[in-house]
Write a protein that holds these residues in place. Structure first.
Motif, mmCIF file in Angstrom:
data_model
loop_
_atom_site.group_PDB
_atom_site.id
_atom_site.type_symbol
_atom_site.label_atom_id
_atom_site.label_comp_id
_atom_site.label_asym_id
_atom_site.label_seq_id
_atom_site.Cartn_x
_atom_site.Cartn_y
_atom_site.Cartn_z
ATOM 1 N N ALA A 474 0.835 -1.202 0.000
ATOM 2 C CA ALA A 474 0.000 0.000 0.000
ATOM 3 C C ALA A 474 0.871 1.254 0.000
ATOM 4 O O ALA A 474 0.583 2.229 -0.724
ATOM 5 C CB ALA A 474 -0.936 -0.006 1.204
ATOM 6 N N ARG A 475 1.950 1.263 0.768
ATOM 7 C CA ARG A 475 2.843 2.419 0.791
ATOM 8 C C ARG A 475 3.573 2.574 -0.539
ATOM 9 O O ARG A 475 3.773 3.702 -1.017
ATOM 10 C CB ARG A 475 3.838 2.285 1.946
ATOM 11 N N ILE A 476 3.973 1.458 -1.144
ATOM 12 C CA ILE A 476 4.626 1.515 -2.452
ATOM 13 C C ILE A 476 3.726 2.199 -3.474
ATOM 14 O O ILE A 476 4.161 3.084 -4.227
ATOM 15 C CB ILE A 476 4.989 0.083 -2.923
ATOM 16 N N LEU A 477 2.458 1.809 -3.498
ATOM 17 C CA LEU A 477 1.538 2.366 -4.482
ATOM 18 C C LEU A 477 1.106 3.776 -4.113
ATOM 19 O O LEU A 477 1.024 4.663 -4.980
ATOM 20 C CB LEU A 477 0.319 1.444 -4.607
ATOM 21 N N ASP A 478 0.855 4.027 -2.833
ATOM 22 C CA ASP A 478 0.404 5.359 -2.418
ATOM 23 C C ASP A 478 1.473 6.418 -2.652
ATOM 24 O O ASP A 478 1.147 7.583 -2.931
ATOM 25 C CB ASP A 478 0.014 5.343 -0.931
ATOM 26 N N GLN A 479 2.733 6.039 -2.542
ATOM 27 C CA GLN A 479 3.816 7.009 -2.725
ATOM 28 C C GLN A 479 4.301 7.097 -4.163
ATOM 29 O O GLN A 479 5.297 7.761 -4.449
ATOM 30 C CB GLN A 479 4.963 6.675 -1.781
ATOM 31 N N GLY A 480 3.592 6.417 -5.064
ATOM 32 C CA GLY A 480 3.885 6.584 -6.486
ATOM 33 C C GLY A 480 5.113 5.861 -6.992
ATOM 34 O O GLY A 480 5.623 6.192 -8.057
ATOM 35 N N PHE A 481 5.608 4.882 -6.238
ATOM 36 C CA PHE A 481 6.767 4.115 -6.725
ATOM 37 C C PHE A 481 6.400 3.315 -7.979
ATOM 38 O O PHE A 481 7.234 3.066 -8.836
ATOM 39 C CB PHE A 481 7.271 3.150 -5.651
ATOM 40 N N LEU A 482 5.106 2.924 -8.059
ATOM 41 C CA LEU A 482 4.579 2.174 -9.201
ATOM 42 C C LEU A 482 3.186 2.664 -9.493
ATOM 43 O O LEU A 482 2.504 3.222 -8.609
ATOM 44 C CB LEU A 482 4.522 0.672 -8.887
#
Length: 485
Positions: A474-482
């Motif tokens: 969730a943090r990966i996606l929320d922070q725009g990494f992917l």
């Protein structure tokens, strides 16, 4: 005279022996971590033995043989033409592997084009891909334990990412194609052009150890360092003895990371200082690799390992030693299995996978090459370890732990050193010999460590609630990494 050649048996690479007269009773290739039995053909005038250069372990898929040397074993039976083929066969590129026969041993390696399998070839690929060209791909480059398996925190993150963002491309770095990668992922063999390209163009890298070879993070790329365990033994800048070159390498490596994942606040404090990872994000979310310990009863893994229902299972999982390549020899696993009436699983550290070989014996199963340690922890009734971080994972289960430490003074005082007093803190018996271990496993009531165990879990496992991978992704996606889509 026995003759040998490499063939393609359908789409499968194979090593073929042939001779005249009755065929042998059995032919096998025997390696340190795998073995293959030949299919035999012939009715008395001539014979052939076809040895696929593939193997399946623990009910998994047929995959190319692991890199290494393989001894040819022949049970002649009634045959009289079964000598080892003396002809040398140079390195041959085959589906999934490269192989050669030197007249005594079969050598198997990864399927990297010979043009790139040299210092000059790798240097050329570094120049082409290390700095990167073109747009970044909405993809993740996963690597676990230097590509020796697809496991640990990267595996758990892969599984959750595939569930919630299936459009993201997932590459897995592997040492060879014997490494099973998750469904839907793409295996890229270390050192191949595909490996260099995937690492240089993926928007996110998820790794659990150092990034090898030259790596320069491109604008827009992110590196999530999950690490591979809460530390007891001193790491990086904290290791005994000051080495300027090591210090420079540690700082340079840590600068490649954008985010560090920690299992608990204690690990966060240690890792940020040991790697000088200061004023950058540390996600304290528990360990994704431990999520399965909240849901897996271990029965499927026991079945895959051939363990009958009702058997007691003891997992022996020591850490590696800086002064030796192979697993420590402090335990006779067959004797331990007999004396404690249990199946003993032997799990060497990933660093002992390639130079070591499988332990064997009655009721002994070597699981050093088993893809996922967490599944073994779920299957075990008890853990025997020493200084390995596996102690901080197994405690999620609440099952008994035992600590066999014959070299405690040497390890603590010379090899590594500790961050806390092992003897005073661990929630289980600390023993020095196999005899003491046997008595502890058969006579000590684990309940006497209940209070210490609960304190331990409150410090180290507070976030290991079965949802760590969900929070990390969730943090990966929320922070725009992917991008999700």
């Amino acid at each position: 005279m026995t003759e040998a050649r490499f063939i393609e048996d359908g789409e499968v690479a194979a090593f073929e022996l042939s001779g005249t007269g009755p065929r042998p009773a059995a032919v096998e290739l025997v390696g340190r971590r795998a073995r293959v039995t030949a299919r035999l053909h012939g009715r008395g005038r001539t014979w052939r033995a076809v040895l696929p250069l593939r193997a399946s372990r623990w009910g998994g898929p047929d995959l190319p043989l692991p890199t290494g040397e393989y001894r040819l074993w022949i049970d002649a039976g009634e045959a009289d033409d079964t000598g080892l083929p003396g002809t040398t066969i140079g390195t041959t590129q085959l589906p999934g592997v490269r192989a050669s026969w030197d007249g005594a041993r079969l050598h198997v390696g990864p399927p990297v084009d010979p043009a790139y399998d040299s210092g000059e070839g790798q240097a050329a690929l570094e120049r082409r891909y290390a700095t990167g060209r073109g747009p970044l791909e909405n993809a993740v480059f996963f690597e676990s334990f230097y590509g020796r398996n697809a496991s640990c925190n990267p595996l758990a993150i892969d599984r959750e990412l595939a569930r919630v963002a299936p459009a993201v491309t997932r590459y897995w770095s592997v040492v060879d194609l014997s490494v099973e990668v998750p469904a839907g992922a793409i295996a890229v063999v270390e050192g191949s052009p595909e490996w260099w390209r995937a690492r240089g163009s993926s928007r996110l890298l998820v790794v659990n150890d150092w990034l090898r070879r030259r790596f320069a993070r491109r604008p827009g790329q992110r590196v999530l360092q999950t690490w591979h365990g809460t530390p007891l033994k001193r790491l990086a800048l904290h290791r005994p003895g000051f080495d300027p070159r090591r210090a420079v390498a540690v700082v340079r490596e840590a600068r490649r990371w954008n985010v560090l994942l920690a299992q608990n606040p204690y690990a966060a404090r240690i890792l940020t200082k040991a790697y000088a990872f200061l004023r950058r994000p540390v996600w304290v979310e528990g360990y994704p690799r431990n999520d399965v310990l909240r849901t897996d009863d271990g029965r499927a893994t026991r079945a895959a390992l051939g363990i009958a229902d009702g058997e007691r299972v003891v997992l022996y999982a020591p850490t590696w030693r800086d002064d030796r390549e192979r697993i420590v020899d402090f335990v006779d696993p067959a004797a331990l299995a007999r004396d404690v009436d249990a199946v003993v699983l032997v799990r060497g550290h990933s660093r002992t996978l390639l130079p070591g070989e499988d332990a064997r014996g009655p009721r002994v199963v070597d699981v050093t090459g088993f893809p996922d340690t967490a599944r073994l922890l779920a299957a075990a009734d008890a853990l025997v370890t020493d200084y390995s971080s596996v102690m901080f994972d197994f405690s999620v289960t609440g099952k008994p732990m035992y600590f066999l430490v014959p070299d405690l003074e040497h390890y603590r005082g010379e090899l590594r050193g500790f961050y806390f007093d092992l003897v005073d803190a661990v929630p289980g018996p600390v023993v020095r010999t196999q005899d003491e271990l046997t008595r502890a496993l058969t006579e000590v009531d684990p309940a006497i460590f209940a209070e210490r165990y609960e304190r331990w879990r409150s410090v180290f496992n507070a976030r290991d609630d079965g949802r760590a991978a969900e929070r990390v992704v969730a943090r990966i996606l929320d922070q725009g990494f992917l991008d999700r889509d």
